[in-house]
Design a protein around this motif. Sequence first.
Motif, short mmCIF file in Angstrom:
data_model
loop_
_atom_site.label_atom_id
_atom_site.label_comp_id
_atom_site.label_asym_id
_atom_site.label_seq_id
_atom_site.Cartn_x
_atom_site.Cartn_y
_atom_site.Cartn_z
N ASP A 320 40.91 39.57 37.48
CA ASP A 320 42.01 39.78 38.43
C ASP A 320 43.38 39.57 37.82
O ASP A 320 44.32 40.30 38.11
CB ASP A 320 41.84 38.84 39.64
CG ASP A 320 40.58 39.14 40.44
OD1 ASP A 320 40.08 40.28 40.33
OD2 ASP A 320 40.11 38.24 41.17
N ASP A 321 43.52 38.54 36.99
CA ASP A 321 44.81 38.20 36.40
C ASP A 321 45.04 39.06 35.16
O ASP A 321 44.34 38.90 34.15
CB ASP A 321 44.81 36.71 36.03
CG ASP A 321 46.12 36.25 35.42
OD1 ASP A 321 46.91 37.10 34.94
OD2 ASP A 321 46.37 35.03 35.40
N ASN A 351 37.65 34.63 37.26
CA ASN A 351 38.38 34.79 38.52
C ASN A 351 38.28 33.54 39.40
O ASN A 351 38.91 33.46 40.45
CB ASN A 351 37.85 36.00 39.29
CG ASN A 351 38.14 37.32 38.58
OD1 ASN A 351 39.16 37.44 37.90
ND2 ASN A 351 37.25 38.29 38.72
#
Length: 565
Positions: A320-321, A351
């Motif tokens: 996600d990042d 995540n």
Amino acid sequence: MSSQTEHSGGTVYETDYDAVIVGAGFSGLYQLHRLRDEFGLSVKVIEKADDVGGTWYWNRYPGAQCDSESHVYCYSFNEEILEEWQWSERYPSQPEVLEYLRFVADRLDLRKDIEFGTEVTSASFDESDGQWRIGTDDGEELTSQFFVTAVGCLSEPWVPDFDHIDSFEGEAYHTGRWPHDGVDFAGKRIAVIGTGASGIQVIPEVAEEDIDHLTVFQRTPNYAVPARDRPLEDDDWDEIQKNYDEILQTAHENGFGMPFDPAYPTAEDKSMEEVREILEPRWQEGGFRFMLTFEDLVFNPETNEKVSQFVREKIRETVDDPELAEKLVPKDHYYATKRPPLHTNYYETFNEDHVSLVDVTETPIERMTPEGIQTSDDHHEFDMIIYATGFDAMTGTLLNMDIRGRDDLTLEEKWADGPQTYLGLAVHGFPNMFTITGPQSPSVLSNMPVSIEHHVEWVSDAINHFAENDIRLVEPTREAEEAWTAHNTEVAEQTLYPTADSWYMNENIEDKPTVFTPYIGGVDVYHQTIQEVAQKGYEGFELTESISDLDPKGDQPSLSVMEGD
């Protein structure tokens, strides 16, 4: 139990055993069975563990799992074992592989000739009577005509020489020597150092425990492909049994010892969009079938870059990042030029809020402290450190046994500039010694049981041939060894493997010579080569009755098996 062999001239040689084998994993068990039960020789296996299993005895860390599919990660030589044993999942976990090897040991009554809990501390060739003297940590010495190492390629755990490593006051474990009674993770702050195959397996498992926090220390990001593990139902197994002979034959004739072949010759002539369409179904299928989509993957940089790009895209989609994703994306090597791990939820783990990553290329580990790990910019406190730092691969266990050949030459001295072998099976200067899946054989670049069976059967047939033909001493010539070593290097240099700083190249350990250690010419080509050597009367070997007959120069005509390579 003594063994007597009478040779021409009436000379009688007496040893404790015809052969001593070191190791009771896949290799050692089959080697014992073949020499003892097929050819009636007296054999003793020395095993430092308390049970059979080899690497599957020691590597008990959470998530430890085979990356070859279970129905081909097994012996093929015994129809009854194939029929009686049924695997429970696509990729067997450590407990099931260990259970399988215990089953085989009991089924073939092998334990009675294995000395457990005993470590080989020395092995020296006695030139006065042409026999091996094997010393063990209990002070005993065994003698044998033949000395066979079946110690595995990844069996000597390695930890970097971190400053003050012994100062840490918490719990510390290496994945390759995991406690047999398990580890309690509850509520703890845990570090995992390493993101190779072991780290990629253990990290998601630890993250799922009821822990306080997990910090992963990464030196080199890795390309990992989903395993897509699943249970094998009865219908799956019925289908496997129905086609087992064909499946196993295909595996034994395949370049990687797998029961499937590449689907396409190259990706060089395809657009990235076409490559994605080809790779997506294989990604969803999971496993090494993905790696074998294109035949020229490890030879052609254009094909490899397209496959590598596909995997990088998948990592970015999963994490996600975006900033963290970039740290997990490999950019310094081609896909599969380091061991290509399979994973289950590895990237997804990052995540989770209780999981963080430290990139040690940006902030190196400076030292260990009583409370944890000091990097160049921060001090991290931990209750537990897990070293997933790999192994002194291919040669570590062999060199640590203090093996000495003719003229008291140690194997460590012999291999100071890297392994030198003939066929990965034998070493000039070390008569009557054979190395199962030794360096310069396919070994780790294959489905291991296939390569193991090829080696064990070749060695067993050779020893039986020597016994039947009154041959006391066997040693590869210097020229045969030099030719095979040069051939191994030449084949490797035609690939992308030497471009990566991998343990295939010994690059994980600072003081080891940089050489490509396995053989990448293919299991199929290799097997044909060693068969031809045997068919030509063990071409490249000197076969004699006395030490004085062995030529120290090893002068022999050029080996025809190398011609045209």
